[in-house]
Design an enzyme around this catalytic site. Structure first.
Site, PDB file in Angstrom:
ATOM      1  N   SER A 135       0.836  -1.203   0.000  1.00  0.00           N
ATOM      2  CA  SER A 135       0.000   0.000   0.000  1.00  0.00           C
ATOM      3  C   SER A 135       0.870   1.252   0.000  1.00  0.00           C
ATOM      4  O   SER A 135       1.535   1.528  -0.994  1.00  0.00           O
ATOM      5  CB  SER A 135      -0.977  -0.053   1.182  1.00  0.00           C
ATOM      6  OG  SER A 135      -2.009   0.887   1.035  1.00  0.00           O
ATOM      7  N   HIS A 171      -4.689  -1.587  -4.109  1.00  0.00           N
ATOM      8  CA  HIS A 171      -6.051  -1.987  -3.711  1.00  0.00           C
ATOM      9  C   HIS A 171      -7.049  -1.754  -4.851  1.00  0.00           C
ATOM     10  O   HIS A 171      -8.160  -1.263  -4.651  1.00  0.00           O
ATOM     11  CB  HIS A 171      -6.488  -1.219  -2.467  1.00  0.00           C
ATOM     12  CG  HIS A 171      -5.506  -1.293  -1.342  1.00  0.00           C
ATOM     13  ND1 HIS A 171      -5.051  -2.487  -0.841  1.00  0.00           N
ATOM     14  CD2 HIS A 171      -4.892  -0.304  -0.629  1.00  0.00           C
ATOM     15  CE1 HIS A 171      -4.190  -2.228   0.145  1.00  0.00           C
ATOM     16  NE2 HIS A 171      -4.068  -0.920   0.286  1.00  0.00           N
TER      17      HIS A 171
END
Length: 244
Positions: A135, A171
């Site tokens: 991330s 994501h």
């Protein structure tokens, strides 16, 4: 022996859960890949950097717990309230893998620059230490991408370290704002083209070139996202190699 090629493992892959609490973690196969990329599949040295969550001590403990009883030699670098090692450069150059956790990429980049860690990490990368993360720990190595650092409505971040001179989307399949915003930012030139990853997918860069796409689960993919000649965004699916 020559130094390994500069390598980045940029992912939407976190630790696996053992199911006994939110930070009762187990290392998934992405870490075996990182150690293999570093040429140290046995007794590797891994430094965890948790700046993106304010060096949360519970998460730091979770990393140590994940590797407890293994041959991995774990350390961590925290910057709050002061660095936990006396020499950032020497400590990171002594690692095989530096793994950066998720959280706020905007805060991470600001704090790193205050401490000169941006320049240190560029040197560490050139020296052959594998830089990896999830991330925020994926976005940071690129020019920029989409982030929730500023609140629930995603915004662009454009001041990444730029070791990889393209953009990054994380994501991609699990947060509905990610894909349309990433497309818009590439279309209007806010971000250069780049690669996005579904949850469970990682990008392996050797130097600045994408060398491989990997996944720790089935049905997921990476995507090349670029601006076409007519200004429209072109998205190309890339099937990953399954880990394990």
């Amino acid at each position: 022996m020559p130094a390994p090629a500069p390598t980045i493992l940029a992912t939407s892959i976190g630790f696996d859960s053992r199911g006994r609490g939110p930070y009762d973690w187990a290392p998934g196969p992405v870490f075996d890949l990182a150690f293999d990329l570093a040429g140290r599949p046995e007794a590797p040295r891994l430094c965890y950097v948790g700046t993106a969550t304010g060096d949360d001590p519970v998460r730091v403990a979770g990393v140590y717990g994940a590797f407890a009883g293994s041959g991995v030699r774990v350390s961590h670098l925290s910057l709050f309230p002061m660095p936990t090692v006396p020499d950032l450069r020497a400590h990171l150059l002594a690692q095989d893998v530096v793994w950066v956790g998720g959280g706020s990429v905007a805060n991470l980049l600001a704090v790193w620059r205050v401490h000169g860690l941006d320049e240190v990490l560029a040197e560490v990368w050139r020296a052959g230490v594998v830089l990896g993360g999830v991330s925020a720990g994926s976005l940071c190595w690129h020019v920029g991408g989409t982030t929730d650092s500023y609140g629930p409505d995603l915004r662009p971040v454009t001041n990444g370290l730029g070791l990889i001179p393209t953009s990054n989307g994380v994501h991609y399949d699990s947060e509905e704002q990610r894909r349309p915003l990433y497309h818009r930012l590439v279309a209007d030139g806010t971000l250069p083209g780049g690669h996005a990853t579904d949850d469970g997918v990682g990008l392996v860069y050797r130097g600045t070139e994408l060398a491989e796409v990997v996944a720790d689960r089935s049905g997921r993919a990476a995507y090349r996202v670029e601006r076409g000649a007519d200004g429209a965004v072109v998205e190309t699916r890339i099937e990953p190699r399954r880990l394990r």
